[in-house]
Design an enzyme around this catalytic site. Structure first.
Site, PDB file in Angstrom:
ATOM      1  CB  CYS A   1     -19.418  44.746  16.929  1.00 36.93           C
ATOM      2  SG  CYS A   1     -20.734  43.691  16.299  1.00 36.93           S
TER       3      CYS A   1
ATOM      4  CE1 TYR B   1     -13.022  37.375  15.068  1.00 36.07           C
ATOM      5  CE2 TYR B   1     -11.520  36.518  16.720  1.00 36.07           C
ATOM      6  CZ  TYR B   1     -12.381  37.490  16.295  1.00 36.07           C
ATOM      7  OH  TYR B   1     -12.627  38.594  17.075  1.00 36.07           O
TER       8      TYR B   1
ATOM      9  CD  GLU C   1     -32.295  15.160   9.948  1.00 37.26           C
ATOM     10  OE1 GLU C   1     -33.062  14.401  10.569  1.00 37.26           O
ATOM     11  OE2 GLU C   1     -32.363  15.362   8.722  1.00 37.26           O
TER      12      GLU C   1
ATOM     13  CB  CYS D   1     -19.954  41.436  14.176  1.00 36.77           C
ATOM     14  SG  CYS D   1     -19.087  41.440  15.729  1.00 36.77           S
TER      15      CYS D   1
END
Length: 524
Positions: free
Chosen positions: A89, A231, A504, A94
Protein backbone atom coordinates in the site's frame (compact mmCIF):
# COMPACT_ATOMS: atom_id res chain seq x y z
CA UNK A 1 23.21 -29.84 29.33
CA UNK A 2 26.91 -30.69 29.22
CA UNK A 3 27.64 -29.01 32.55
CA UNK A 4 25.74 -27.35 35.36
CA UNK A 5 25.11 -23.59 35.28
CA UNK A 6 23.39 -21.33 37.76
CA UNK A 7 19.80 -20.43 37.00
CA UNK A 8 20.47 -16.67 37.01
CA UNK A 9 23.23 -16.91 34.38
CA UNK A 10 21.17 -19.28 32.29
CA UNK A 11 18.17 -16.96 32.37
CA UNK A 12 20.34 -13.99 31.41
CA UNK A 13 21.83 -15.89 28.51
CA UNK A 14 18.53 -17.28 27.21
CA UNK A 15 16.95 -13.84 27.16
CA UNK A 16 19.60 -12.68 24.71
CA UNK A 17 20.13 -15.94 22.81
CA UNK A 18 19.60 -15.92 19.04
CA UNK A 19 20.89 -19.25 17.75
CA UNK A 20 19.87 -22.87 18.06
CA UNK A 21 23.35 -23.75 19.34
CA UNK A 22 25.73 -21.56 21.32
CA UNK A 23 28.28 -21.14 24.09
CA UNK A 24 28.14 -19.25 27.36
CA UNK A 25 30.98 -18.06 29.62
CA UNK A 26 30.31 -19.14 33.22
CA UNK A 27 32.88 -18.74 36.05
CA UNK A 28 35.64 -18.24 33.42
CA UNK A 29 34.74 -21.54 31.73
CA UNK A 30 33.13 -21.88 28.30
CA UNK A 31 30.16 -24.22 28.51
CA UNK A 32 28.39 -25.63 25.46
CA UNK A 33 24.64 -25.10 25.53
CA UNK A 34 22.18 -26.83 23.20
CA UNK A 35 18.53 -26.37 22.35
CA UNK A 36 17.85 -23.25 24.35
CA UNK A 37 14.47 -23.06 22.57
CA UNK A 38 13.47 -25.90 24.91
CA UNK A 39 13.76 -23.45 27.82
CA UNK A 40 12.11 -20.21 26.74
CA UNK A 41 10.53 -18.49 23.74
CA UNK A 42 12.44 -15.46 22.65
CA UNK A 43 9.41 -13.35 21.65
CA UNK A 44 5.76 -13.21 22.53
CA UNK A 45 5.00 -12.34 18.91
CA UNK A 46 6.93 -12.45 15.67
CA UNK A 47 5.39 -10.88 12.56
CA UNK A 48 6.72 -11.87 9.15
CA UNK A 49 5.94 -8.99 6.82
CA UNK A 50 6.11 -5.23 7.29
CA UNK A 51 2.94 -4.20 5.49
CA UNK A 52 -0.10 -2.48 6.95
CA UNK A 53 -1.57 -5.56 8.65
CA UNK A 54 1.68 -6.79 10.13
CA UNK A 55 2.66 -3.36 11.44
CA UNK A 56 -0.75 -2.77 12.99
CA UNK A 57 -0.68 -6.15 14.75
CA UNK A 58 2.86 -5.69 16.04
CA UNK A 59 2.31 -2.18 17.40
CA UNK A 60 -0.90 -3.19 19.14
CA UNK A 61 0.86 -6.14 20.80
CA UNK A 62 3.74 -3.90 21.90
CA UNK A 63 1.28 -1.46 23.47
CA UNK A 64 0.14 -4.41 25.57
CA UNK A 65 3.71 -4.80 26.88
CA UNK A 66 4.60 -7.83 24.81
CA UNK A 67 8.00 -8.54 23.33
CA UNK A 68 7.52 -8.18 19.59
CA UNK A 69 9.66 -8.56 16.50
CA UNK A 70 8.80 -7.55 12.93
CA UNK A 71 10.89 -8.83 10.05
CA UNK A 72 10.43 -7.51 6.55
CA UNK A 73 12.30 -8.05 3.32
CA UNK A 74 11.33 -7.11 -0.23
CA UNK A 75 12.37 -9.44 -3.01
CA UNK A 76 13.16 -7.35 -6.11
CA UNK A 77 10.59 -7.43 -8.90
CA UNK A 78 11.65 -9.10 -12.17
CA UNK A 79 12.68 -5.60 -13.29
CA UNK A 80 14.74 -5.07 -10.12
CA UNK A 81 12.47 -2.70 -8.20
CA UNK A 82 12.71 -2.72 -4.38
CA UNK A 83 11.27 -0.50 -1.66
CA UNK A 84 11.21 0.18 2.05
CA UNK A 85 9.11 -0.66 5.10
CA UNK A 86 5.36 -0.33 4.81
CA UNK A 87 4.26 -3.00 2.34
CA UNK A 88 2.43 -2.76 -0.95
CA UNK A 89 0.00 0.00 0.00
CA UNK A 90 2.62 2.52 1.04
CA UNK A 91 5.20 1.75 -1.60
CA UNK A 92 3.61 0.41 -4.77
CA UNK A 93 -0.12 0.49 -4.16
CA UNK A 94 -2.71 2.80 -2.63
CA UNK A 95 -0.50 5.78 -1.84
CA UNK A 96 1.40 6.29 -5.13
CA UNK A 97 -1.67 5.21 -7.11
CA UNK A 98 -3.91 7.84 -5.48
CA UNK A 99 -1.27 10.55 -5.88
CA UNK A 100 -0.84 9.81 -9.59
CA UNK A 101 -4.61 9.55 -10.00
CA UNK A 102 -4.92 12.98 -8.41
CA UNK A 103 -2.16 14.32 -10.67
CA UNK A 104 -4.18 13.21 -13.67
CA UNK A 105 -7.32 14.87 -12.26
CA UNK A 106 -5.34 18.10 -11.81
CA UNK A 107 -4.51 17.95 -15.52
CA UNK A 108 -8.19 17.42 -16.30
CA UNK A 109 -9.05 20.43 -14.13
CA UNK A 110 -6.66 22.55 -16.21
CA UNK A 111 -8.79 21.68 -19.23
CA UNK A 112 -11.87 22.96 -17.41
CA UNK A 113 -10.19 26.05 -15.98
CA UNK A 114 -10.75 28.39 -18.93
CA UNK A 115 -14.50 27.65 -18.85
CA UNK A 116 -14.50 28.95 -15.29
CA UNK A 117 -12.69 32.14 -16.29
CA UNK A 118 -9.08 31.18 -15.63
CA UNK A 119 -6.46 32.31 -18.16
CA UNK A 120 -4.61 29.12 -19.09
CA UNK A 121 -1.77 30.30 -21.29
CA UNK A 122 0.67 27.43 -21.65
CA UNK A 123 0.43 23.92 -23.03
CA UNK A 124 -0.56 21.28 -20.54
CA UNK A 125 2.28 18.76 -20.18
CA UNK A 126 3.53 16.74 -17.26
CA UNK A 127 7.16 16.44 -16.16
CA UNK A 128 7.27 12.73 -15.34
CA UNK A 129 10.53 12.95 -13.40
CA UNK A 130 9.17 15.75 -11.19
CA UNK A 131 6.01 13.78 -10.45
CA UNK A 132 7.90 10.55 -9.68
CA UNK A 133 10.35 12.36 -7.41
CA UNK A 134 7.55 14.06 -5.48
CA UNK A 135 5.67 10.79 -5.01
CA UNK A 136 8.79 8.87 -4.00
CA UNK A 137 9.89 11.56 -1.55
CA UNK A 138 6.55 11.24 0.22
CA UNK A 139 6.81 7.44 0.25
CA UNK A 140 10.30 7.63 1.76
CA UNK A 141 8.91 9.83 4.52
CA UNK A 142 6.33 7.13 5.26
CA UNK A 143 9.03 4.42 5.26
CA UNK A 144 10.98 6.41 7.81
CA UNK A 145 7.86 7.15 9.83
CA UNK A 146 7.06 3.44 10.14
CA UNK A 147 10.55 2.71 11.45
CA UNK A 148 10.29 5.54 13.99
CA UNK A 149 6.88 4.30 15.17
CA UNK A 150 8.21 0.78 15.68
CA UNK A 151 11.12 2.13 17.71
CA UNK A 152 8.86 4.40 19.77
CA UNK A 153 6.59 1.47 20.61
CA UNK A 154 9.53 -0.84 21.45
CA UNK A 155 8.93 -3.16 18.51
CA UNK A 156 12.16 -4.73 17.30
CA UNK A 157 12.67 -4.58 13.54
CA UNK A 158 14.82 -6.71 11.27
CA UNK A 159 15.29 -6.02 7.59
CA UNK A 160 15.44 -9.75 7.02
CA UNK A 161 13.72 -12.55 5.14
CA UNK A 162 11.97 -14.96 7.48
CA UNK A 163 11.24 -18.65 6.97
CA UNK A 164 10.10 -21.44 9.29
CA UNK A 165 12.55 -24.04 10.57
CA UNK A 166 9.73 -25.58 12.58
CA UNK A 167 6.44 -24.40 14.03
CA UNK A 168 8.10 -22.23 16.70
CA UNK A 169 11.43 -21.36 15.11
CA UNK A 170 12.09 -18.87 12.34
CA UNK A 171 15.29 -18.32 10.43
CA UNK A 172 15.97 -14.67 9.62
CA UNK A 173 18.36 -14.01 6.73
CA UNK A 174 19.72 -10.48 6.54
CA UNK A 175 20.70 -8.70 3.31
CA UNK A 176 24.39 -9.32 4.11
CA UNK A 177 23.74 -13.06 4.39
CA UNK A 178 23.98 -13.27 8.16
CA UNK A 179 21.38 -15.47 9.85
CA UNK A 180 19.55 -15.63 13.14
CA UNK A 181 17.26 -18.26 14.60
CA UNK A 182 14.29 -16.85 16.45
CA UNK A 183 11.57 -18.50 18.54
CA UNK A 184 8.14 -17.16 19.38
CA UNK A 185 4.98 -18.12 21.23
CA UNK A 186 2.84 -16.61 18.47
CA UNK A 187 3.65 -15.97 14.83
CA UNK A 188 1.73 -13.85 12.32
CA UNK A 189 2.28 -14.19 8.58
CA UNK A 190 1.55 -10.90 6.82
CA UNK A 191 3.59 -11.17 3.64
CA UNK A 192 0.96 -9.85 1.23
CA UNK A 193 0.87 -10.50 -2.50
CA UNK A 194 2.96 -9.78 -5.57
CA UNK A 195 1.94 -9.27 -9.23
CA UNK A 196 1.52 -12.38 -11.33
CA UNK A 197 3.14 -12.85 -14.74
CA UNK A 198 1.81 -15.23 -17.42
CA UNK A 199 4.02 -18.30 -17.74
CA UNK A 200 2.99 -19.05 -21.33
CA UNK A 201 3.86 -15.69 -22.92
CA UNK A 202 7.49 -15.51 -24.11
CA UNK A 203 9.12 -12.20 -23.22
CA UNK A 204 6.56 -11.22 -20.58
CA UNK A 205 8.93 -11.61 -17.64
CA UNK A 206 11.83 -9.95 -19.48
CA UNK A 207 10.12 -6.95 -21.04
CA UNK A 208 6.92 -6.16 -19.14
CA UNK A 209 6.71 -4.15 -15.95
CA UNK A 210 4.07 -4.48 -13.22
CA UNK A 211 2.50 -2.23 -10.62
CA UNK A 212 5.67 -2.87 -8.60
CA UNK A 213 7.60 -0.83 -11.19
CA UNK A 214 5.28 1.80 -12.66
CA UNK A 215 5.73 4.37 -9.89
CA UNK A 216 9.53 4.53 -10.14
CA UNK A 217 10.11 4.47 -13.91
CA UNK A 218 13.19 6.55 -14.72
CA UNK A 219 11.77 7.80 -18.00
CA UNK A 220 8.22 8.65 -19.11
CA UNK A 221 6.25 5.53 -20.03
CA UNK A 222 5.30 6.81 -23.47
CA UNK A 223 2.89 4.71 -25.50
CA UNK A 224 1.70 2.06 -23.05
CA UNK A 225 -0.22 -1.21 -23.18
CA UNK A 226 -1.83 -2.37 -19.95
CA UNK A 227 -2.65 -6.08 -20.02
CA UNK A 228 -5.46 -7.04 -17.68
CA UNK A 229 -8.77 -5.64 -16.43
CA UNK A 230 -8.27 -5.75 -12.66
CA UNK A 231 -8.72 -2.58 -10.64
CA UNK A 232 -4.92 -2.18 -10.76
CA UNK A 233 -5.02 -2.35 -14.56
CA UNK A 234 -7.87 0.12 -15.00
CA UNK A 235 -6.56 2.57 -12.39
CA UNK A 236 -3.10 2.56 -13.96
CA UNK A 237 -4.43 2.98 -17.48
CA UNK A 238 -6.61 5.81 -16.24
CA UNK A 239 -3.89 7.90 -14.64
CA UNK A 240 -1.42 7.25 -17.48
CA UNK A 241 -3.99 8.50 -19.99
CA UNK A 242 -4.76 11.47 -17.76
CA UNK A 243 -1.06 12.33 -17.60
CA UNK A 244 -0.94 12.49 -21.38
CA UNK A 245 0.51 9.09 -22.34
CA UNK A 246 -1.32 7.12 -25.07
CA UNK A 247 -2.58 4.05 -23.24
CA UNK A 248 -4.51 0.95 -24.35
CA UNK A 249 -6.04 -1.82 -22.25
CA UNK A 250 -6.07 -5.51 -23.26
CA UNK A 251 -8.94 -7.47 -21.71
CA UNK A 252 -9.23 -11.26 -21.87
CA UNK A 253 -12.71 -11.64 -20.39
CA UNK A 254 -14.53 -9.24 -18.03
CA UNK A 255 -13.42 -6.05 -16.26
CA UNK A 256 -13.35 -5.70 -12.48
CA UNK A 257 -14.14 -9.33 -11.71
CA UNK A 258 -15.92 -9.61 -8.38
CA UNK A 259 -17.43 -6.12 -8.61
CA UNK A 260 -20.95 -5.27 -9.77
CA UNK A 261 -20.76 -5.88 -13.50
CA UNK A 262 -23.16 -3.13 -14.55
CA UNK A 263 -21.01 -0.64 -12.67
CA UNK A 264 -17.86 -2.20 -14.18
CA UNK A 265 -19.26 -1.75 -17.68
CA UNK A 266 -19.97 1.93 -16.96
CA UNK A 267 -16.38 2.35 -15.74
CA UNK A 268 -14.94 1.00 -18.99
CA UNK A 269 -17.55 2.85 -21.09
CA UNK A 270 -16.33 6.10 -19.56
CA UNK A 271 -12.70 5.20 -20.12
CA UNK A 272 -13.39 4.47 -23.78
CA UNK A 273 -15.39 7.70 -24.08
CA UNK A 274 -12.40 9.80 -22.92
CA UNK A 275 -10.10 8.13 -25.43
CA UNK A 276 -8.65 4.96 -23.90
CA UNK A 277 -8.82 2.11 -26.46
CA UNK A 278 -9.80 -1.35 -25.19
CA UNK A 279 -8.69 -4.52 -26.94
CA UNK A 280 -11.59 -6.76 -25.94
CA UNK A 281 -11.36 -10.56 -25.85
CA UNK A 282 -7.63 -10.42 -26.59
CA UNK A 283 -4.64 -12.19 -25.03
CA UNK A 284 -0.90 -11.60 -25.48
CA UNK A 285 1.01 -14.23 -27.46
CA UNK A 286 4.57 -12.94 -27.12
CA UNK A 287 6.63 -9.83 -26.34
CA UNK A 288 9.84 -8.98 -28.18
CA UNK A 289 12.16 -5.99 -28.09
CA UNK A 290 13.15 -4.46 -31.42
CA UNK A 291 16.37 -2.68 -32.39
CA UNK A 292 14.94 0.68 -31.25
CA UNK A 293 14.34 -0.64 -27.74
CA UNK A 294 10.58 -0.69 -28.17
CA UNK A 295 8.39 -3.67 -27.29
CA UNK A 296 6.61 -5.50 -30.09
CA UNK A 297 3.49 -7.24 -28.79
CA UNK A 298 1.83 -10.04 -30.69
CA UNK A 299 -1.68 -10.69 -29.45
CA UNK A 300 -4.67 -12.82 -30.39
CA UNK A 301 -8.37 -12.07 -30.66
CA UNK A 302 -9.91 -15.07 -28.90
CA UNK A 303 -13.23 -14.68 -30.70
CA UNK A 304 -11.93 -14.55 -34.27
CA UNK A 305 -8.61 -16.35 -33.82
CA UNK A 306 -6.80 -13.56 -35.72
CA UNK A 307 -3.41 -12.34 -34.48
CA UNK A 308 -2.13 -8.77 -34.52
CA UNK A 309 1.03 -6.89 -33.62
CA UNK A 310 1.66 -3.41 -32.26
CA UNK A 311 4.64 -1.58 -30.83
CA UNK A 312 4.80 0.09 -27.42
CA UNK A 313 7.28 1.95 -25.25
CA UNK A 314 5.96 0.28 -22.09
CA UNK A 315 3.94 -2.87 -21.43
CA UNK A 316 2.43 -3.32 -17.99
CA UNK A 317 1.15 -6.67 -16.72
CA UNK A 318 -1.83 -6.36 -14.38
CA UNK A 319 -3.48 -9.77 -14.66
CA UNK A 320 -3.76 -10.40 -10.92
CA UNK A 321 -1.66 -11.05 -7.86
CA UNK A 322 -0.51 -14.16 -6.00
CA UNK A 323 0.01 -14.63 -2.25
CA UNK A 324 3.63 -14.45 -1.09
CA UNK A 325 3.75 -17.77 0.73
CA UNK A 326 6.39 -19.67 -1.24
CA UNK A 327 9.81 -19.60 0.37
CA UNK A 328 8.37 -19.25 3.88
CA UNK A 329 9.26 -22.81 4.81
CA UNK A 330 5.63 -23.62 5.55
CA UNK A 331 6.37 -27.22 4.54
CA UNK A 332 8.22 -27.43 7.88
CA UNK A 333 4.98 -26.66 9.70
CA UNK A 334 1.42 -27.92 9.73
CA UNK A 335 0.15 -24.74 8.07
CA UNK A 336 -2.13 -25.69 5.16
CA UNK A 337 -2.39 -23.74 1.91
CA UNK A 338 -5.11 -23.91 -0.70
CA UNK A 339 -4.34 -24.64 -4.35
CA UNK A 340 -3.62 -20.96 -5.03
CA UNK A 341 -1.17 -20.57 -2.15
CA UNK A 342 -3.43 -18.76 0.32
CA UNK A 343 -3.22 -19.71 3.98
CA UNK A 344 -6.26 -21.68 5.06
CA UNK A 345 -7.87 -20.28 8.18
CA UNK A 346 -9.67 -22.54 10.64
CA UNK A 347 -11.27 -19.57 12.40
CA UNK A 348 -10.68 -15.85 12.17
CA UNK A 349 -7.06 -15.52 10.99
CA UNK A 350 -5.80 -18.66 12.75
CA UNK A 351 -4.04 -21.13 10.47
CA UNK A 352 -4.18 -24.91 10.86
CA UNK A 353 -1.45 -24.51 13.52
CA UNK A 354 -2.96 -23.03 16.67
CA UNK A 355 -0.29 -20.37 17.33
CA UNK A 356 0.39 -19.36 13.70
CA UNK A 357 -1.90 -16.73 12.19
CA UNK A 358 -2.27 -14.81 8.93
CA UNK A 359 -3.64 -11.34 8.25
CA UNK A 360 -4.08 -9.39 5.06
CA UNK A 361 -3.89 -10.58 1.50
CA UNK A 362 -2.34 -13.99 2.21
CA UNK A 363 -5.43 -15.19 4.08
CA UNK A 364 -7.92 -17.39 2.25
CA UNK A 365 -11.34 -15.77 2.13
CA UNK A 366 -10.07 -12.38 3.24
CA UNK A 367 -10.52 -9.07 1.46
CA UNK A 368 -7.46 -7.61 -0.23
CA UNK A 369 -7.71 -4.11 1.19
CA UNK A 370 -5.31 -2.22 3.45
CA UNK A 371 -7.86 -1.07 6.07
CA UNK A 372 -9.09 -4.67 6.38
CA UNK A 373 -5.56 -5.91 7.12
CA UNK A 374 -5.02 -3.12 9.66
CA UNK A 375 -8.24 -3.81 11.56
CA UNK A 376 -7.75 -7.58 11.45
CA UNK A 377 -4.19 -7.20 12.76
CA UNK A 378 -5.19 -5.00 15.67
CA UNK A 379 -8.11 -7.19 16.68
CA UNK A 380 -5.91 -10.28 16.53
CA UNK A 381 -3.33 -8.72 18.87
CA UNK A 382 -6.07 -7.77 21.34
CA UNK A 383 -7.46 -11.31 21.33
CA UNK A 384 -4.02 -12.80 21.84
CA UNK A 385 -2.77 -10.48 24.57
CA UNK A 386 -5.68 -8.51 26.04
CA UNK A 387 -8.43 -11.11 26.56
CA UNK A 388 -10.65 -9.43 23.98
CA UNK A 389 -13.09 -11.39 21.86
CA UNK A 390 -13.84 -9.11 18.89
CA UNK A 391 -13.27 -10.66 15.48
CA UNK A 392 -12.84 -9.02 12.09
CA UNK A 393 -16.14 -8.69 10.23
CA UNK A 394 -15.45 -9.17 6.53
CA UNK A 395 -18.94 -8.08 5.46
CA UNK A 396 -20.07 -4.61 4.36
CA UNK A 397 -16.49 -3.48 3.69
CA UNK A 398 -16.35 -0.36 1.48
CA UNK A 399 -13.85 0.22 -1.30
CA UNK A 400 -13.21 2.54 -4.22
CA UNK A 401 -11.70 1.97 -7.64
CA UNK A 402 -9.78 5.13 -8.57
CA UNK A 403 -10.45 5.11 -12.29
CA UNK A 404 -10.92 8.47 -14.09
CA UNK A 405 -14.56 8.32 -13.03
CA UNK A 406 -14.31 6.82 -9.55
CA UNK A 407 -16.38 3.83 -8.48
CA UNK A 408 -17.20 3.40 -4.80
CA UNK A 409 -19.06 0.40 -3.40
CA UNK A 410 -20.09 -1.22 -0.15
CA UNK A 411 -22.02 -4.45 0.36
CA UNK A 412 -23.33 -6.85 -2.25
CA UNK A 413 -23.30 -6.42 -5.99
CA UNK A 414 -26.64 -6.78 -7.75
CA UNK A 415 -25.55 -10.19 -9.05
CA UNK A 416 -24.50 -11.41 -5.60
CA UNK A 417 -27.75 -10.19 -4.03
CA UNK A 418 -29.80 -12.05 -6.63
CA UNK A 419 -27.78 -15.22 -6.11
CA UNK A 420 -28.29 -15.04 -2.36
CA UNK A 421 -31.93 -13.95 -2.13
CA UNK A 422 -33.44 -14.54 -5.57
CA UNK A 423 -34.45 -11.96 -8.17
CA UNK A 424 -38.02 -11.64 -6.90
CA UNK A 425 -36.77 -10.72 -3.42
CA UNK A 426 -34.50 -7.88 -4.57
CA UNK A 427 -35.42 -4.28 -5.34
CA UNK A 428 -32.86 -2.07 -7.09
CA UNK A 429 -33.18 1.71 -6.93
CA UNK A 430 -31.07 3.65 -9.42
CA UNK A 431 -30.38 7.07 -10.90
CA UNK A 432 -28.30 8.80 -13.55
CA UNK A 433 -27.24 12.23 -12.32
CA UNK A 434 -25.05 15.15 -13.38
CA UNK A 435 -22.56 16.64 -10.90
CA UNK A 436 -22.96 20.41 -10.69
CA UNK A 437 -19.28 20.96 -11.48
CA UNK A 438 -19.80 19.26 -14.85
CA UNK A 439 -22.29 21.86 -16.06
CA UNK A 440 -20.11 24.87 -16.91
CA UNK A 441 -17.36 22.92 -18.74
CA UNK A 442 -20.17 20.86 -20.36
CA UNK A 443 -18.62 17.53 -19.43
CA UNK A 444 -20.45 14.33 -20.22
CA UNK A 445 -22.17 12.66 -17.28
CA UNK A 446 -23.43 9.67 -19.25
CA UNK A 447 -21.84 7.20 -16.80
CA UNK A 448 -22.51 9.05 -13.52
CA UNK A 449 -24.76 6.46 -11.93
CA UNK A 450 -26.02 5.33 -8.52
CA UNK A 451 -27.45 1.97 -7.55
CA UNK A 452 -28.93 0.93 -4.20
CA UNK A 453 -29.66 -2.79 -3.86
CA UNK A 454 -32.33 -3.63 -1.26
CA UNK A 455 -34.26 -6.61 0.03
CA UNK A 456 -37.94 -6.52 -0.99
CA UNK A 457 -39.47 -6.44 2.47
CA UNK A 458 -41.17 -3.97 4.76
CA UNK A 459 -38.19 -1.71 5.57
CA UNK A 460 -36.09 -2.71 2.54
CA UNK A 461 -32.70 -3.40 4.14
CA UNK A 462 -29.89 -1.95 2.02
CA UNK A 463 -27.67 -4.84 0.86
CA UNK A 464 -25.39 -2.94 -1.48
CA UNK A 465 -24.67 0.65 -2.45
CA UNK A 466 -22.77 1.61 -5.60
CA UNK A 467 -21.71 5.10 -6.68
CA UNK A 468 -19.97 6.08 -9.91
CA UNK A 469 -18.79 9.68 -10.03
CA UNK A 470 -16.35 12.27 -8.67
CA UNK A 471 -15.00 11.72 -5.13
CA UNK A 472 -16.67 8.31 -4.87
CA UNK A 473 -14.53 7.24 -1.92
CA UNK A 474 -15.48 10.29 0.11
CA UNK A 475 -19.16 9.75 -0.69
CA UNK A 476 -19.34 6.03 0.10
CA UNK A 477 -17.41 6.09 3.40
CA UNK A 478 -20.26 7.61 5.38
CA UNK A 479 -22.87 5.35 3.83
CA UNK A 480 -20.70 2.36 4.78
CA UNK A 481 -21.04 3.36 8.43
CA UNK A 482 -24.79 3.69 7.97
CA UNK A 483 -24.99 0.21 6.45
CA UNK A 484 -23.22 -1.26 9.48
CA UNK A 485 -25.96 0.34 11.58
CA UNK A 486 -28.68 -1.42 9.58
CA UNK A 487 -29.45 1.14 6.87
CA UNK A 488 -32.84 0.70 5.20
CA UNK A 489 -34.48 2.29 2.21
CA UNK A 490 -36.93 4.11 4.51
CA UNK A 491 -34.03 5.57 6.53
CA UNK A 492 -32.36 6.73 3.33
CA UNK A 493 -35.56 8.39 2.19
CA UNK A 494 -35.97 10.17 5.54
CA UNK A 495 -32.42 11.58 5.44
CA UNK A 496 -31.97 15.21 4.41
CA UNK A 497 -29.40 15.66 1.68
CA UNK A 498 -26.65 18.28 1.47
CA UNK A 499 -27.36 20.55 -1.48
CA UNK A 500 -25.85 20.90 -4.00
CA UNK A 501 -23.77 17.69 -3.87
CA UNK A 502 -23.58 14.46 -5.80
CA UNK A 503 -23.97 12.48 -2.57
CA UNK A 504 -27.46 13.89 -2.00
CA UNK A 505 -28.66 11.96 -5.03
CA UNK A 506 -28.30 8.77 -2.97
CA UNK A 507 -30.84 9.89 -0.36
CA UNK A 508 -33.13 11.21 -3.12
CA UNK A 509 -33.11 7.97 -5.08
CA UNK A 510 -36.64 6.62 -5.66
CA UNK A 511 -36.95 4.96 -9.08
CA UNK A 512 -36.69 1.19 -9.27
CA UNK A 513 -35.32 -0.85 -12.14
CA UNK A 514 -38.44 -2.97 -11.96
CA UNK A 515 -40.61 0.04 -12.83
CA UNK A 516 -38.92 0.65 -16.18
CA UNK A 517 -39.12 4.44 -15.62
CA UNK A 518 -36.23 6.59 -16.91
CA UNK A 519 -33.96 7.08 -13.85
CA UNK A 520 -32.32 10.29 -15.06
CA UNK A 521 -32.37 13.03 -12.42
CA UNK A 522 -34.04 16.11 -13.90
CA UNK A 523 -34.12 18.64 -11.04
CA UNK A 524 -34.57 19.26 -7.32
Amino acid sequence: MASSICRMCLSKFVNNWQFSYGKVLHNSRTIKVRYFSDFKDQYDLVVIGGGSGGLACSKQAALLDKKVLVMDYVDPSPQGTKWGLGGTCVNVGCIPKKLMHHASLVGDAVNDASKYGWNVTRDKTVEWSVLVEAVQNYIKSLNWGHRVQLKDKNVEYLNAKGSFLDENTIRAVMANGKQKSITASNIVIATGMRPRYPTDVPGALEYAISSDDIFTLKKPPGKTLVIGASYVALESAGFLHGLGFPTSVMVRSIPLRGFDQQMASFVTDHMEAIGIPFLWSCIPVCLEKNSNGKIVVTYKDTKTGFTFTDTYDTVMMAIGRSPSTSGLGLENTGVDLNDKGYIISTRNERSTVKHIYAVGDVLEGGIELTPVAIKAGRLLARRLFDNKSDYMDYTKVPTTVFTPLEYGAVGLSEEAAIRRYGNDNIEVYHAFYKPLEYTIPEKSADQCYIKVVCRREENEEVLGLHFLGPHAGEVVQGFAAAMRCGLTRSLLESTVGIHPTSAEEIVRIHITKRSGIDPTVTGC
